[in-house]
Design a protein around this motif. Structure first.
Motif, PDB file in Angstrom:
ATOM      1  N   ASP A  80       0.840  -1.188   0.000  1.00 60.56           N
ATOM      2  CA  ASP A  80       0.000   0.000   0.000  1.00 60.56           C
ATOM      3  C   ASP A  80       0.883   1.248   0.000  1.00 60.56           C
ATOM      4  O   ASP A  80       1.887   1.306   0.731  1.00 60.56           O
ATOM      5  CB  ASP A  80      -0.905  -0.012   1.238  1.00 60.56           C
ATOM      6  N   LEU A  81       0.539   2.238  -0.795  1.00 56.12           N
ATOM      7  CA  LEU A  81       1.332   3.456  -0.912  1.00 56.12           C
ATOM      8  C   LEU A  81       1.518   4.133   0.444  1.00 56.12           C
ATOM      9  O   LEU A  81       2.619   4.572   0.779  1.00 56.12           O
ATOM     10  CB  LEU A  81       0.683   4.430  -1.903  1.00 56.12           C
ATOM     11  N   ARG A  82       0.466   4.212   1.243  1.00 54.29           N
ATOM     12  CA  ARG A  82       0.589   4.873   2.553  1.00 54.29           C
ATOM     13  C   ARG A  82       1.569   4.128   3.460  1.00 54.29           C
ATOM     14  O   ARG A  82       2.331   4.753   4.205  1.00 54.29           O
ATOM     15  CB  ARG A  82      -0.772   5.013   3.220  1.00 54.29           C
ATOM     16  N   TYR A  83       1.561   2.806   3.386  1.00 51.08           N
ATOM     17  CA  TYR A  83       2.505   2.020   4.190  1.00 51.08           C
ATOM     18  C   TYR A  83       3.937   2.273   3.711  1.00 51.08           C
ATOM     19  O   TYR A  83       4.848   2.459   4.513  1.00 51.08           O
ATOM     20  CB  TYR A  83       2.163   0.528   4.115  1.00 51.08           C
ATOM     21  N   LEU A  84       4.142   2.322   2.405  1.00 47.08           N
ATOM     22  CA  LEU A  84       5.463   2.611   1.854  1.00 47.08           C
ATOM     23  C   LEU A  84       5.938   3.989   2.307  1.00 47.08           C
ATOM     24  O   LEU A  84       7.107   4.173   2.647  1.00 47.08           O
ATOM     25  CB  LEU A  84       5.438   2.521   0.326  1.00 47.08           C
ATOM     26  N   GLN A  85       5.057   4.964   2.341  1.00 44.10           N
ATOM     27  CA  GLN A  85       5.422   6.302   2.800  1.00 44.10           C
ATOM     28  C   GLN A  85       5.819   6.283   4.276  1.00 44.10           C
ATOM     29  O   GLN A  85       6.746   6.981   4.680  1.00 44.10           O
ATOM     30  CB  GLN A  85       4.268   7.279   2.552  1.00 44.10           C
ATOM     31  N   GLN A  86       5.141   5.467   5.081  1.00 39.84           N
ATOM     32  CA  GLN A  86       5.512   5.340   6.489  1.00 39.84           C
ATOM     33  C   GLN A  86       6.883   4.688   6.634  1.00 39.84           C
ATOM     34  O   GLN A  86       7.667   5.068   7.507  1.00 39.84           O
ATOM     35  CB  GLN A  86       4.458   4.529   7.244  1.00 39.84           C
ATOM     36  N   ILE A  87       7.182   3.729   5.771  1.00 40.47           N
ATOM     37  CA  ILE A  87       8.506   3.100   5.780  1.00 40.47           C
ATOM     38  C   ILE A  87       9.565   4.146   5.461  1.00 40.47           C
ATOM     39  O   ILE A  87      10.586   4.244   6.136  1.00 40.47           O
ATOM     40  CB  ILE A  87       8.573   1.932   4.771  1.00 40.47           C
ATOM     41  N   GLU A  88       9.315   4.951   4.451  1.00 44.82           N
ATOM     42  CA  GLU A  88      10.285   5.970   4.053  1.00 44.82           C
ATOM     43  C   GLU A  88      10.535   6.974   5.169  1.00 44.82           C
ATOM     44  O   GLU A  88      11.653   7.461   5.339  1.00 44.82           O
ATOM     45  CB  GLU A  88       9.802   6.689   2.793  1.00 44.82           C
ATOM     46  N   ARG A  89       9.506   7.298   5.940  1.00 47.37           N
ATOM     47  CA  ARG A  89       9.658   8.236   7.051  1.00 47.37           C
ATOM     48  C   ARG A  89      10.249   7.583   8.295  1.00 47.37           C
ATOM     49  O   ARG A  89      10.486   8.242   9.296  1.00 47.37           O
ATOM     50  CB  ARG A  89       8.303   8.864   7.398  1.00 47.37           C
ATOM     51  N   GLY A  90      10.476   6.249   8.246  1.00 46.20           N
ATOM     52  CA  GLY A  90      11.055   5.550   9.383  1.00 46.20           C
ATOM     53  C   GLY A  90      10.046   5.225  10.464  1.00 46.20           C
ATOM     54  O   GLY A  90      10.420   4.936  11.600  1.00 46.20           O
ATOM     55  N   LYS A  91       8.769   5.280  10.135  1.00 41.94           N
ATOM     56  CA  LYS A  91       7.719   5.022  11.123  1.00 41.94           C
ATOM     57  C   LYS A  91       7.405   3.537  11.262  1.00 41.94           C
ATOM     58  O   LYS A  91       7.049   3.076  12.330  1.00 41.94           O
ATOM     59  CB  LYS A  91       6.422   5.765  10.746  1.00 41.94           C
ATOM     60  N   LYS A  92       7.500   2.779  10.166  1.00 42.18           N
ATOM     61  CA  LYS A  92       7.150   1.355  10.181  1.00 42.18           C
ATOM     62  C   LYS A  92       8.102   0.598   9.283  1.00 42.18           C
ATOM     63  O   LYS A  92       8.678   1.150   8.360  1.00 42.18           O
ATOM     64  CB  LYS A  92       5.724   1.134   9.675  1.00 42.18           C
TER      65      LYS A  92
END
Length: 65
Positions: free
Chosen positions: A13-25
């Motif tokens: 999911d794009l939102r999950y990928l964005q969280q990965i990039e921000r170091g959140k998940k």
């Protein structure tokens, strides 16, 4: 490659990928999916980053020919 393209290629999911990039998940499953989407080994994504040496000062002017 855009985040959208990587998310699609990885099946994430794009939102999950964005969280990965921000170091959140992050998860091992996501790491494997991203590596598959990029067509690289997971170890490639975990190796230490190497950056080129930075040149200080202003760029040199191009020589007129």
């Amino acid at each position: 490659m855009t985040q959208e393209a990587l998310a699609e290629r990885s099946g994430i999911d794009l939102r999950y990928l964005q969280q990965i990039e921000r170091g959140k998940k992050m998860s091992i499953d996501a790491l494997l999916a991203i590596a598959n989407g990029l067509e690289v080994s997971p170890a490639h994504l975990l190796r230490p980053a190497t950056m080129p040496e930075v040149e200080r000062g202003r760029p040199r002017k191009a020589a007129k020919g």
